[in-house]
Design a protein around this motif. Sequence first.
Motif, PDB file in Angstrom:
ATOM      1  N   GLY A   1      47.597  39.307  46.661  1.00 15.38           N
ATOM      2  CA  GLY A   1      47.566  37.962  46.169  1.00 15.38           C
ATOM      3  C   GLY A   1      48.706  37.318  47.306  1.00 15.38           C
ATOM      4  O   GLY A   1      49.806  37.944  47.205  1.00 15.38           O
TER       5      GLY A   1
ATOM      6  N   TYR B   1      31.816  37.491  35.801  1.00 16.51           N
ATOM      7  CA  TYR B   1      31.557  36.341  36.332  1.00 16.51           C
ATOM      8  C   TYR B   1      32.381  36.258  37.826  1.00 16.51           C
ATOM      9  O   TYR B   1      33.339  36.525  37.851  1.00 16.51           O
ATOM     10  CB  TYR B   1      31.879  34.990  35.790  1.00 16.51           C
TER      11      TYR B   1
ATOM     12  N   THR C   1      46.522  37.763  34.107  1.00 15.34           N
ATOM     13  CA  THR C   1      47.609  38.544  35.189  1.00 15.34           C
ATOM     14  C   THR C   1      47.510  38.168  36.508  1.00 15.34           C
ATOM     15  O   THR C   1      47.834  38.674  37.336  1.00 15.34           O
ATOM     16  CB  THR C   1      47.112  40.085  35.051  1.00 15.34           C
TER      17      THR C   1
HETATM   18  P1  NAD Z   1      40.406  41.465  44.630  1.00 16.32           P
HETATM   19  O1  NAD Z   1      40.226  40.448  45.944  1.00 16.32           O
HETATM   20  O2  NAD Z   1      39.983  42.811  44.664  1.00 16.32           O
HETATM   21  O3  NAD Z   1      39.311  40.728  43.783  1.00 16.32           O
HETATM   22  C1  NAD Z   1      39.141  39.247  43.509  1.00 16.32           C
HETATM   23  C2  NAD Z   1      37.722  39.001  43.033  1.00 16.32           C
HETATM   24  O4  NAD Z   1      37.713  37.354  42.559  1.00 16.32           O
HETATM   25  C3  NAD Z   1      36.738  38.927  44.304  1.00 16.32           C
HETATM   26  O5  NAD Z   1      35.655  39.913  43.872  1.00 16.32           O
HETATM   27  C4  NAD Z   1      36.453  37.543  44.538  1.00 16.32           C
HETATM   28  O6  NAD Z   1      34.698  37.479  45.088  1.00 16.32           O
HETATM   29  C5  NAD Z   1      36.471  37.144  42.799  1.00 16.32           C
HETATM   30  N1  NAD Z   1      36.405  35.471  43.017  1.00 16.32           N
HETATM   31  C6  NAD Z   1      36.896  34.617  43.911  1.00 16.32           C
HETATM   32  N2  NAD Z   1      36.970  33.325  43.961  1.00 16.32           N
HETATM   33  C7  NAD Z   1      36.235  33.406  42.452  1.00 16.32           C
HETATM   34  C8  NAD Z   1      35.889  32.376  41.603  1.00 16.32           C
HETATM   35  N3  NAD Z   1      36.080  31.080  41.800  1.00 16.32           N
HETATM   36  N4  NAD Z   1      35.492  32.703  40.821  1.00 16.32           N
HETATM   37  C9  NAD Z   1      35.291  34.056  40.170  1.00 16.32           C
HETATM   38  N5  NAD Z   1      35.558  35.152  40.911  1.00 16.32           N
HETATM   39  C10 NAD Z   1      35.922  34.818  42.074  1.00 16.32           C
HETATM   40  O7  NAD Z   1      41.368  41.169  43.965  1.00 16.32           O
HETATM   41  P2  NAD Z   1      42.216  41.991  42.811  1.00 16.32           P
HETATM   42  O8  NAD Z   1      43.009  43.338  43.497  1.00 16.32           O
HETATM   43  O9  NAD Z   1      41.194  42.624  41.715  1.00 16.32           O
HETATM   44  O10 NAD Z   1      43.545  41.047  42.204  1.00 16.32           O
HETATM   45  C11 NAD Z   1      42.961  39.701  41.588  1.00 16.32           C
HETATM   46  C12 NAD Z   1      44.282  38.891  41.368  1.00 16.32           C
HETATM   47  O11 NAD Z   1      45.255  39.358  40.557  1.00 16.32           O
HETATM   48  C13 NAD Z   1      45.219  38.728  42.718  1.00 16.32           C
HETATM   49  O12 NAD Z   1      44.494  37.702  43.553  1.00 16.32           O
HETATM   50  C14 NAD Z   1      46.371  38.589  42.378  1.00 16.32           C
HETATM   51  O13 NAD Z   1      46.645  37.168  42.453  1.00 16.32           O
HETATM   52  C15 NAD Z   1      46.364  38.943  41.080  1.00 16.32           C
HETATM   53  N6  NAD Z   1      47.462  40.276  40.778  1.00 16.32           N
HETATM   54  C16 NAD Z   1      48.465  39.975  39.852  1.00 16.32           C
HETATM   55  C17 NAD Z   1      49.353  41.109  39.659  1.00 16.32           C
HETATM   56  C18 NAD Z   1      50.524  40.928  38.489  1.00 16.32           C
HETATM   57  O14 NAD Z   1      51.290  41.718  38.611  1.00 16.32           O
HETATM   58  N7  NAD Z   1      50.384  40.047  37.778  1.00 16.32           N
HETATM   59  C19 NAD Z   1      49.374  42.267  40.251  1.00 16.32           C
HETATM   60  C20 NAD Z   1      48.231  42.367  41.172  1.00 16.32           C
HETATM   61  C21 NAD Z   1      47.321  41.464  41.396  1.00 16.32           C
END
Ligand code: NAD
Length: 308
Positions: free
Chosen positions: A74, A170, A232
Amino acid sequence: MKIIISEFMDTAAVDQLRSGFEVVYDPALVDRPDDLRAAVAGAQGLIVRNRTQVGGELLAAAGGLKVVGRLGVGLDNIDTKVCTDRGIKVIPATGANSRAVAEYVIASAMMLLRGGFLASADVLRGDWPRTRLSEGRESGGKTLGLVGFGGIGRLAAGLAQGLGFTVIAYDPGIPGSAPVWAETGVRQLPLDELLAQSDVVSLHVPLIESTRNLFDADTLAKMRPGAILINTARGGIVDESALADALRAGRLGGAALDVFAQEPLKAGNAFADAPNLILTPHIAGVTAESNQRVSQMIADEVARFLKA
Ligand code: NAD
């Protein structure tokens, strides 16, 4: 060469960096912006979590900066465009905390479906709300809808399927023909259909223009009555007032929120008196194990980059 670490990092990884670099490790630096600006002025490396705002102002003070290590994923607190323009490499800890987040999703989904785990205060007071809590739900046969099917979404899917959830997702970034759908047994659906079918909806998208306020009052109204929302991902994705209203009205069955539009939450926030809520201080991705993995990965990669 000098590396500034402005938020908490596993101490073994900090010590490893100290063996090759001058290191300033001050996890409270994030709360002292003037000191942080002064510290980065002479640094080649900066290591942050999600609270340090690595934007134009800080970068303007960081003339010699070559690399920013992000203890997590993120990148919404980092101005990646300015970094790219200035030739500053940004290194996230991709994947290193995904398991921790996926387990948080499962734990909070089961707690909120069941309801009884939120009764500790009643039981301590001497209340015995067995009738009110007799409608707790099991995970078997329920549907988990994932909004975003990247690294964390896929891990959460596997854990949930093991518990008997049907998992749907989705993610417009993944073509319907991609092998991942058949490989995981997860069905891809448009958002509205996912909302209409899911008992639990969990968000796993980055905070970008297309996801900002994606869960506004209209989207929340399309969720099933009694459904549960888990966020999250990032605070700006959910309209907090609309969510609190839906919980107070009893339209949604519960919510687990680890992230907020403004962190920490301020007094007078939208959630006062909203029932069936689990609130945590942005720790879904932080466990003893993930802190070690994330810190080690960033220490290795920042060191490798600066020594290349
Ligand atoms: P990732 O990049 O592997 O996956 C994100 C997915 O979201 C991608 O497949 C992308 O195609 C999809 N996407 C983008 N825009 C979209 C939309 N408008 N609608 C639906 N899907 C969409 O990321 P990840 O490792 O799975 O992490 C996801 C998010 O979790 C991170 O961006 C971060 O903000 C958050 N995160 C939070 C914590 C925490 O401690 N709370 C820890 C890690 C990550």
